[in-house]
Scaffold this active site. Structure first.
Site, PDB file in Angstrom:
ATOM      1  N   ASN A 142     -15.427   4.857   3.019  1.00  0.00           N
ATOM      2  CA  ASN A 142     -14.873   4.478   1.724  1.00  0.00           C
ATOM      3  C   ASN A 142     -15.908   4.365   0.618  1.00  0.00           C
ATOM      4  O   ASN A 142     -15.569   4.435  -0.560  1.00  0.00           O
ATOM      5  CB  ASN A 142     -14.108   3.157   1.844  1.00  0.00           C
ATOM      6  CG  ASN A 142     -14.982   2.023   2.368  1.00  0.00           C
ATOM      7  OD1 ASN A 142     -15.606   2.154   3.422  1.00  0.00           O
ATOM      8  ND2 ASN A 142     -15.020   0.912   1.671  1.00  0.00           N
ATOM      9  N   GLN A 170      -9.132   6.426   4.350  1.00  0.00           N
ATOM     10  CA  GLN A 170      -9.586   7.339   3.301  1.00  0.00           C
ATOM     11  C   GLN A 170      -9.327   8.808   3.629  1.00  0.00           C
ATOM     12  O   GLN A 170      -9.520   9.670   2.772  1.00  0.00           O
ATOM     13  CB  GLN A 170     -11.083   7.127   3.038  1.00  0.00           C
ATOM     14  CG  GLN A 170     -11.451   5.752   2.536  1.00  0.00           C
ATOM     15  CD  GLN A 170     -10.980   5.476   1.120  1.00  0.00           C
ATOM     16  OE1 GLN A 170     -10.719   6.388   0.341  1.00  0.00           O
ATOM     17  NE2 GLN A 170     -10.851   4.203   0.780  1.00  0.00           N
ATOM     18  N   SER A 186      -3.273   3.275   5.333  1.00  0.00           N
ATOM     19  CA  SER A 186      -2.768   2.420   4.250  1.00  0.00           C
ATOM     20  C   SER A 186      -2.021   3.269   3.240  1.00  0.00           C
ATOM     21  O   SER A 186      -2.495   4.338   2.833  1.00  0.00           O
ATOM     22  CB  SER A 186      -3.936   1.708   3.570  1.00  0.00           C
ATOM     23  OG  SER A 186      -3.491   0.949   2.473  1.00  0.00           O
ATOM     24  N   HIS A 188      -1.331   2.675  -0.012  1.00  0.00           N
ATOM     25  CA  HIS A 188      -1.800   2.750  -1.399  1.00  0.00           C
ATOM     26  C   HIS A 188      -3.063   3.580  -1.572  1.00  0.00           C
ATOM     27  O   HIS A 188      -3.531   3.777  -2.697  1.00  0.00           O
ATOM     28  CB  HIS A 188      -1.979   1.350  -2.006  1.00  0.00           C
ATOM     29  CG  HIS A 188      -3.212   0.626  -1.593  1.00  0.00           C
ATOM     30  ND1 HIS A 188      -4.316   0.518  -2.402  1.00  0.00           N
ATOM     31  CD2 HIS A 188      -3.513  -0.056  -0.462  1.00  0.00           C
ATOM     32  CE1 HIS A 188      -5.245  -0.200  -1.799  1.00  0.00           C
ATOM     33  NE2 HIS A 188      -4.786  -0.564  -0.618  1.00  0.00           N
ATOM     34  N   THR A 223      10.338  -9.089   8.685  1.00  0.00           N
ATOM     35  CA  THR A 223      11.321  -8.158   8.136  1.00  0.00           C
ATOM     36  C   THR A 223      10.613  -7.039   7.383  1.00  0.00           C
ATOM     37  O   THR A 223       9.773  -7.295   6.515  1.00  0.00           O
ATOM     38  CB  THR A 223      12.273  -8.896   7.179  1.00  0.00           C
ATOM     39  OG1 THR A 223      12.932  -9.935   7.899  1.00  0.00           O
ATOM     40  CG2 THR A 223      13.306  -7.952   6.596  1.00  0.00           C
ATOM     41  N   CYS A 305     -13.197  -4.503  -1.757  1.00  0.00           N
ATOM     42  CA  CYS A 305     -13.096  -5.696  -0.902  1.00  0.00           C
ATOM     43  C   CYS A 305     -14.347  -6.570  -0.992  1.00  0.00           C
ATOM     44  O   CYS A 305     -14.282  -7.774  -0.743  1.00  0.00           O
ATOM     45  CB  CYS A 305     -12.879  -5.276   0.552  1.00  0.00           C
ATOM     46  SG  CYS A 305     -11.387  -4.321   0.800  1.00  0.00           S
TER      47      CYS A 305
END
Length: 359
Positions: A142, A170, A186, A188, A223, A305
């Site tokens: 990343n 990535q 992921s 996004h 959920t 992060c």
């Protein structure tokens, strides 16, 4: 504003947004049902979840299943913690892994860090201890975009009787996903919505749930959100359709960006690299000042992060940079919606701000 931080997150594709809208239904609609309910509205929502699951799985090798999570960090924790009782205790991970892998390994204990070379390639000749039960090597880094190539690591893990965990956050939707035992992704980072990730689990591999309760996903409780998952599925389908065109577009951006920043030093490899990632430095650069002065250009000093920690990047340190060199580096992330004009304008602003610092 010019957005050049695609490793941190990607813009939501219009196709993903459109897929989500129907499942954000209000009381007057029939699309707000719980996908785990047995009635008609629940079955409608469940069908949407399963259709998206198939689209996401289509970018993986055959022989595995998709488990939805809240994000890739949760997926990595499920892989590492969930396999702990079913494997040998030792964990080996490359020196440039994301904090989700590193910090989880530190918490679990009995870990070994695999060194990397100046390009960020992990040393496949590094010896694994006899009790190594999990090997973690990310597909594309990343911070510096290094593409590992996983074939030697699959063989090494197999010889050690260990599982291979791959952080493909990535790489998913951008390059071919190679085989492994556990693969985290992921939404996004592939033009889908935030708040949803997934773990691909090889068939026959059992894990212990880490979020207990209803176990709606079999391995994970909670959920599911049909809206987020529908957006993720649409983004995955679009990535599959556009993979070649996206790569060609990024190659043109990379070539021009390298010309515009020719007097900067490239961190990592120019070749064994995802060309949507340009990590460069000027020794002595005050990066915080540079980012502040280029307020209309969105780029970063490294992993989102770790921003604000004040510590030099462990990735840049691992490839041999000093603390000072690591702290004078910037990361420019390009993607599907980046234009050549934006690269030109951004480079002009960044280079001018660097010159103001006498560099």
């Amino acid at each position: 504003m010019i957005y050049l931080d695609y490793q941190a997150t990607t813009p939501l594709a219009a196709e993903a947004r459109d897929a989500m809208l129907r499942w954000l239904g209000g009381a007057e609609s029939d699309t707000f049902g719980n996908p785990h309910s047995p009635h008609r509205m629940g079955r409608m929502a469940a069908a949407t979840v399963e259709a998206a699951r198939e689209k996401i799985a289509a970018l993986f090798p055959p022989g595995g299943r998709i488990v939805f999570t809240g994000n890739a960090c949760e997926a990595i924790n499920l892989a590492m913690r969930g396999s702990a009782s079913r494997r040998k205790p030792g964990i080996a991970f490359s020196a440039i892994e994301h904090a989700a892998v590193r910090d989880t390994a530190f918490a679990l204990g009995n870990w070994h860090e695999i060194p990397v070379d100046a390009k960020g390639k992990a040393d496949s000749g590094d010896a694994l201890s006899e009790d190594t039960g999990l090997v973690a090597v990310m597909a594309v880094n990343n911070e510096i975009g290094t593409i590992q190539g996983l074939a030697p690591w699959r063989e090494k893990a197999r010889e050690a009787g260990a599982l291979l965990l791959v952080d493909a956050v990535q790489s998913y939707g951008k390059i071919h996903v190679e085989e492994a035992d556990l693969i985290a992704i992921s939404s996004h980072k592939v033009y889908g919505p935030k708040g949803v990730g997934a773990l691909w689990v090889r068939d026959g591999l059992e894990l212990d749930p880490q979020v207990t309760g209803g176990l709606q996903e079999g391995l994970r409780s909670g959920t599911l959100s049909p809206a987020l998952i529908a957006g993720f599925g649409a983004a995955a389908q679009l990535a599959q359709e556009r993979m070649e065109a996206d790569a060609e577009h990024l190659e043109a951006l990379w070539t021009r960006a390298r010309e515009l920043f020719e007097d900067w030093t490239l961190n990592g490899s120019a070749d064994a690299r995802w060309h949507g990632n340009l990590n460069i430095r000027k020794d002595g650069l005050d990066v915080a000042r540079l980012i502040s002065e280029c307020r209309d250009v969105m780029f970063s000093a490294g992993s989102a992060c770790a921003s604000g920690s004040g510590r030099p990047s462990h990735v840049l340190k691992a490839i041999g940079l000093t603390d000072a060199q690591a702290k004078s580096s910037i990361r420019i992330g390009m993607g599907r919606y980046t234009t050549l004009d934006e690269i030109e304008t951004a480079a002009k602003a960044i280079n001018a701000a660097a010159k103001e610092q006498g560099l």
